[in-house]
Design an enzyme around this catalytic site. Structure first.
Site, short mmCIF file in Angstrom:
data_model
loop_
_atom_site.label_atom_id
_atom_site.label_comp_id
_atom_site.label_asym_id
_atom_site.label_seq_id
_atom_site.Cartn_x
_atom_site.Cartn_y
_atom_site.Cartn_z
N PRO A 112 72.90 -22.59 15.82
CA PRO A 112 73.20 -23.47 16.95
C PRO A 112 74.69 -23.52 17.24
O PRO A 112 75.50 -23.56 16.32
CB PRO A 112 72.66 -24.83 16.48
CG PRO A 112 71.65 -24.51 15.45
CD PRO A 112 72.14 -23.28 14.76
N GLU A 113 75.05 -23.51 18.51
CA GLU A 113 76.45 -23.58 18.90
C GLU A 113 76.71 -24.91 19.59
O GLU A 113 75.85 -25.79 19.63
CB GLU A 113 76.79 -22.37 19.78
CG GLU A 113 76.57 -21.06 19.04
CD GLU A 113 77.07 -19.85 19.80
OE1 GLU A 113 77.93 -20.00 20.69
OE2 GLU A 113 76.62 -18.73 19.50
N LYS A 146 80.74 -28.09 15.77
CA LYS A 146 79.31 -28.02 15.48
C LYS A 146 78.87 -29.09 14.48
O LYS A 146 77.73 -29.08 14.03
CB LYS A 146 78.97 -26.63 14.93
CG LYS A 146 79.31 -25.50 15.90
CD LYS A 146 79.03 -24.15 15.27
CE LYS A 146 79.52 -23.02 16.17
NZ LYS A 146 79.27 -21.69 15.56
N ARG A 160 65.61 -23.11 6.38
CA ARG A 160 66.41 -22.27 5.48
C ARG A 160 67.37 -23.07 4.61
O ARG A 160 67.93 -22.56 3.66
CB ARG A 160 67.19 -21.24 6.30
CG ARG A 160 66.26 -20.32 7.11
CD ARG A 160 67.02 -19.47 8.09
NE ARG A 160 66.11 -18.77 9.00
CZ ARG A 160 66.49 -18.14 10.10
NH1 ARG A 160 67.77 -18.14 10.45
NH2 ARG A 160 65.61 -17.53 10.86
N ARG A 170 99.10 -14.01 18.12
CA ARG A 170 98.33 -13.33 17.08
C ARG A 170 97.92 -11.92 17.52
O ARG A 170 97.57 -11.70 18.67
CB ARG A 170 97.07 -14.12 16.74
CG ARG A 170 97.34 -15.54 16.27
CD ARG A 170 96.03 -16.21 15.92
NE ARG A 170 96.20 -17.61 15.53
CZ ARG A 170 95.23 -18.36 15.03
NH1 ARG A 170 94.02 -17.86 14.85
NH2 ARG A 170 95.46 -19.61 14.69
N ARG A 202 77.74 -9.69 12.09
CA ARG A 202 76.92 -10.09 13.22
C ARG A 202 76.89 -8.93 14.22
O ARG A 202 77.03 -7.78 13.83
CB ARG A 202 77.45 -11.37 13.86
CG ARG A 202 77.40 -12.59 12.95
CD ARG A 202 78.01 -13.79 13.62
NE ARG A 202 79.20 -14.23 12.91
CZ ARG A 202 79.91 -15.30 13.24
NH1 ARG A 202 79.54 -16.04 14.26
NH2 ARG A 202 80.98 -15.64 12.56
#
Length: 298
Positions: free
Chosen positions: A2-3, A61, A117, A159, A269
């Site tokens: 979930p974001e 989150k 999970r 960066r 990912r």
């Protein structure tokens, strides 16, 4: 996972249904979800029993419910967590882990933490009503009214790391996960590997604006749900996945130019992008002589 939009949907649901309620009892049905609370399951339950829920807040989150004694119930959904508000007579969910019985503003309701999970969890943050110390290092998210756009732009452009990696850095900007990072970059027509220090001020602002826009749109549709795990407090899934342009669309034509969307491995990912609309960055030039010094004969 979930974001931000999915977590904000849950926060808003808790705000509607449980404010002013008193926690009358707590059942910890599995110890793992409360593993971060050093008091253990019994101490966790004792710290919540009798406390009144004052608000529902979020940082990135993470969710927390400030309590009437200045502490807070802090939660993270992890990969598969759900926080549901249910009538007490509804059947227990298969993966129910923690139950909080309530009375008061939402008489007869229960808060249920369900997690297949068990990567998510709950804990009681001492003195954490305003902002739990455990998450004070996490940056504000782009939907926060106090988010500093100018500071974000400056830090990204200092960066050399890729812009997608920076979007996922919770110390720089919180709440943006893999799905919405890919969508924001597709909309901004910028490849995720473009180094931050090779982006213009306007380009960074555009990425930020698109990240903000895609999450607002997802909020309006209840978040992005690819399976039954991502739900609001009533167990209802969001449908924003129908509006995705990049994520999960490998091989499908780009909605802008028709080129097949590509998928590449990224930080354990996947990244999805259009190779035409989002051209890969050119490699930095190697100073003269460096290649010769570093080359090693076979």
């Amino acid at each position: 996972m979930p974001e931000l939009p999915e977590v904000e949907v849950v926060r808003a649901g808790l705000e509607r249904h449980v404010l002013g309620s008193t926690i009358t009892s707590v059942d910890v049905l599995h110890p793992r979800p409360v593993r971060r609370d050093l008091r253990g399951p019994a101490g966790f339950a004792a710290a919540l029993t009798g406390r009144r829920i004052e608000a529902a807040r979020r940082r990135g989150k993470y969710l927390w419910l400030p309590l009437d004694n200045g502490d807070a119930l802090l939660g993270h959904l992890g990969m598969s967590g759900q926080i549901l508000v249910q009538p007490p007579d509804s059947p227990d969910e298969r993966h129910l882990r923690v139950r909080l019985r309530l009375e008061g503003a939402s008489e007869g309701r229960e808060i249920r933490f369900v997690d297949q999970r068990m990567f998510g969890g709950l804990s009681v943050s001492a003195g954490g009503a305003d902002l739990p110390a455990e998450i004070s290092h996490i940056a504000r998210d782009p939907l926060d009214p106090s988010f500093d756009d100018d500071d974000f732009v400056r830090r990204v452009r200092r960066r050399a790391s890729g812009v997608k990696r920076q979007l996922l850095d919770q110390n720089l900007i919180s709440g943006v996960g893999n799905i919405y990072a890919d969508e924001a970059l597709w909309r901004a027509q910028i490849h995720g590997e473009r180094p931050g220090d090779r982006l213009s001020v306007g380009q960074v602002r555009e990425v930020l604006a698109q990240a903000r826009a895609v999450m607002v749109e997802a909020l309006g549709q209840g978040g992005t749900s690819f399976d039954a795990l991502y739900v609001n407090v009533n167990g209802e899934s969001g449908y924003f996945e129908r509006s995705l342009h990049a994520y999960g669309r490998e091989g499908e034509p780009c909605d802008r130019c028709g080129t097949p969307v590509r998928r590449v491995a990224f930080m354990n990912r996947s990244s999805y992008f259009c190779p035409t609309c989002q051209p890969a960055p050119r490699r930095r030039r190697t100073p003269a002589g460096t290649a010769r010094r570093l080359s090693v004969p076979d």
